[in-house]
Design a protein around this motif. Structure first.
Motif, PDB file in Angstrom:
ATOM      1  N   THR A  39       2.475   2.262 -23.250  1.00 53.81           N
ATOM      2  CA  THR A  39       1.723   1.263 -24.021  1.00 53.81           C
ATOM      3  C   THR A  39       1.560   0.011 -23.165  1.00 53.81           C
ATOM      4  N   GLY A  62      -5.678   7.930 -24.166  1.00 50.54           N
ATOM      5  CA  GLY A  62      -5.510   6.663 -23.468  1.00 50.54           C
ATOM      6  C   GLY A  62      -6.140   6.689 -22.092  1.00 50.54           C
ATOM      7  N   GLU A  99      -3.961  -1.484 -24.863  1.00 49.23           N
ATOM      8  CA  GLU A  99      -4.568  -1.530 -26.197  1.00 49.23           C
ATOM      9  C   GLU A  99      -4.492  -0.209 -26.949  1.00 49.23           C
ATOM     10  N   THR A 100      -4.310   0.883 -26.215  1.00 48.61           N
ATOM     11  CA  THR A 100      -4.285   2.223 -26.803  1.00 48.61           C
ATOM     12  C   THR A 100      -3.141   2.999 -26.168  1.00 48.61           C
TER      13      THR A 100
END
Length: 113
Positions: A39, A62, A99-100
């Motif tokens: 992350t 991602g 962000e993902t």
């Protein structure tokens, strides 16, 4: 009796945590399969993985940039991208999407003699 069905996209860690989450899915003498959730994490500056085993990795979700020693550019990985990293091929994660969640499946196995 078989173990319960599980889902690779379930129970994801929250964004912004300091460390990747690494979870063994299968571990044996010759092979280990793990789910890695990034992350926004990257390898520390100057750090290179140099493993005594082969690693096949696929990015399921991602985005990430993976650098392999000796290559001029980092590889930009998206969902479905995979590669085999032979034993002792130095490599590092330069970036993962903050962000993902970047969800990896890594298969570690002993190299062929």
């Amino acid at each position: 009796m078989l173990p319960p069905t599980a889902n690779l996209f379930a129970d994801l860690p929250p964004l912004g945590r300091p460390d990747e989450e690494v979870r063994d899915l299968l571990a044996g003498r010759a092979v280990r399969i793990e789910r890695i959730v990034s992350t926004g994490q990257a390898s520390p500056p100057g750090f290179w993985y140099d493993q005594p085993w082969d690693e096949w990795v696929v990015l399921l979700a991602g985005a990430a940039r993976l650098r392999v020693a000796g290559e001029t550019e980092a590889r930009l990985l998206g969902p479905g991208d995979h590669l085999l990293i032979p034993a002792h091929a130095r490599h590092r994660v330069e970036w993962t999407d903050p962000e993902t969640p970047s969800i990896w499946l890594a298969v570690h196995c002993r190299p062929e003699p």
